[in-house]
Design an enzyme around this catalytic site. Structure first.
Site, PDB file in Angstrom:
ATOM      1  CG  HIS A   1      -1.796   1.381   0.874  1.00 41.35           C
ATOM      2  ND1 HIS A   1      -2.351   1.978   1.589  1.00 41.35           N
ATOM      3  CD2 HIS A   1      -3.224   0.754   0.834  1.00 41.35           C
ATOM      4  CE1 HIS A   1      -3.042   3.078   0.882  1.00 41.35           C
ATOM      5  NE2 HIS A   1      -4.438   2.006   0.460  1.00 41.35           N
TER       6      HIS A   1
ATOM      7  CG  ASP B   1      -8.567  -4.601  -2.381  1.00 42.75           C
ATOM      8  OD1 ASP B   1      -9.708  -4.135  -2.561  1.00 42.75           O
ATOM      9  OD2 ASP B   1      -7.600  -3.593  -3.085  1.00 42.75           O
TER      10      ASP B   1
END
Ligand code: ACO
Length: 428
Positions: A305, A362
């Protein structure tokens, strides 16, 4: 006020250092170019604060995410999606009267215009649902005159926001029904998430009764996706809104931005990756070796991320929800075992440790959606429904700003320097 000094070519300039409410510091370079003739270059914007915003806060080093100051863990445990949507958009938790009024507004707007139903027939059955969603959100604006006005008095924010929030789920469900050749279902008297499940899974001869645990997991999924400061799609929404474009056009652009596999599309890509691992029979360690090869272009989807350099708090909650929902529905999903194994291997591997790559939102969300019966090609649409409150809240910040300033970055030009046009007959 503290300042930062820039020295260049024998000159020096001072720039104010701005402090946020969580003590984040940023150098305000608004007049850098006019003072110095220089611009900054920050490809991918990793070091650029594009705006001041009071909606969500992330501390990527400590794995903190808060909406309007409230920790995501508390909202996931105690709130529901609509209350969280209100919180994001208006800034506070609604009182009873506000909650009721908002709920009535959402119910009033939950049906899509009857003429819009025929628009769906214009798409091929296998059209990507994200393409349909984006197109239909724009089309929705055409049926809602209160959305298109931007001047004070013409534009009704409350009505428009409720219309968009409520109808995005009706559009999503209709897209699915169309793709499988079933009649689109009208919404019923259910709450937000239950109604979505009904529109997805009911048929005229058989009503789907939403399981309360599934509805709760869906609420949680939506809450966890509802906002995430200046991510790619939210920045897109703000960028489009900054030109004065209407709320629906801005959010339709957000859908397009979310579509990509490095952003919202990753939830689909994770399941595709897990399926590939399962069917090929490759072990987690070998797959990881392939990912780590410099020129493989393969990524461990659902990992990494831009902001979280520690764990992503959303993935921790979703990991637990995946366990709960699979147990409740009595499903044993081999992909969950593969996901757990991959995570275990990755968290011990120096490649991932050194680059601070952890599971993101996710990584486990697809397992939950699969268990609910949501088809793979609808996963990113689910993310879009969840992100809608954040996009609307960010749109509102732009709309409410006292001075509308268009977002218009500069560039460092790397093309040809001036050269003359060559007539066609002289070009070899
Ligand atoms: N698997 C393997 N290696 C990775 C991964 C990954 N998932 N993510 C980053 N890396 C590596 C890169 O190859 C790079 O290595 P290098 O320094 O040897 O070249 C290093 O880590 C830094 O990667 P960047 O791409 O520069 O990191 P950035 O912050 O720009 O990217 C992103 C963040 C796009 C999320 C990235 O981690 C990624 O592609 N992850 C997989 C896709 C994904 O899950 N996206 C969903 C993000 S969450 C969301 O949008 C909702």
């Amino acid at each position: 006020m503290s300042t930062a000094r820039l020295e260049y070519n024998g000159n020096s300039w001072e720039f104010p250092v701005i402090e946020g409410s969580e003590k984040e510091l940023g150098i305000d370079i608004s007049d850098l170019r006019s003072k110095t003739g220089l611009i900054t270059l920050d490809e991918g914007y990793g070091n650029t604060g594009s705006c001041r915003s009071a909606i969500s806060y992330i501390d990527g080093d400590q794995g903190i995410l808060r909406y309007r100051g409230i920790p995501i863990e508390q909202l996931a445990e105690q709130s529901n999606f609509m209350e969280t949507a209100w919180l994001l958009i208006y800034g506070w938790l609604p009182n009873e009267e506000e909650r009721k009024g908002f709920s009535e507004l959402l119910t009033k707007h939950q049906m899509i215009h009857e003429s819009m139903r025929s628009h769906f027939q214009g798409f091929p059955n296998n059209a990507p649902p994200m393409a349909i969603l984006s197109a239909m959100i724009n089309a929705l604006g055409c049926f809602s005159p209160e959305v298109l006005g931007y001047e004070e008095g013409e534009f009704n924010f409350e009505e428009s926001a409720a219309r968009l929030l409520s109808q995005v789920r009706s559009i999503a469900a209709a897209t699915y029904k169309m793709s499988i050749g079933q009649p689109m279902m009208y919404p019923r008297e259910f709450k937000y998430c239950e109604n979505f499940l009904h529109m997805m899974f009911s048929v005229p001869h058989g009503r789907y009764t939403p399981d309360p645990d599934v509805a709760r997991a869906l609420n949680q999924f939506m809450i966890l996706h509802a906002d995430h400061e200046q991510n790619c799609s939210t920045s897109t929404v703000r960028m489009v809104a900054s030109s004065g474009a209407n709320m629906f056009a801005s959010c339709a652009a957000g859908v397009c931005s979310l579509w990509g596999p490095l952003h919202g599309g990753a939830n689909m890509a994770v399941i595709q990756m897990l399926e590939e691992i399962r069917t090929s029979g490759i072990c987690a360690k070998d797959y990881m070796e392939k990912v780590k090869q410099k020129d493989s272009k393969l990524r461990l989807m659902g990992f990494g991320h831009r902001v979280y350099r520690n764990f992503d708090p959303r993935s921790r909650i979703l990991q637990k929800t995946a366990d709960v929902i699979l147990a409740k529905l009595n499903i044993s999903d081999p992909l969950l075992d593969i996901a757990r194994h991959l995570e275990e291997v990755a968290l011990k591997d120096s490649y991932f440790i050194d680059r601070k790559l952890y599971p993101n939102v996710d990584f486990y969300s697809g397992i939950i959606l699969r268990a609910m019966g949501i088809p793979l090609n609808m996963f990113t649409v689910m993310f879009a429904i969840g992100r809608m409150p954040g996009w609307i809240a960010n749109y509102k910040e732009i709309h409410d700003a006292t001075r509308l300033k268009i977002s218009r970055p500069r560039q460092i030009y790397t093309g040809e320097t001036k050269r003359d046009y060559v007539p066609r007959e002289e070009r070899g």
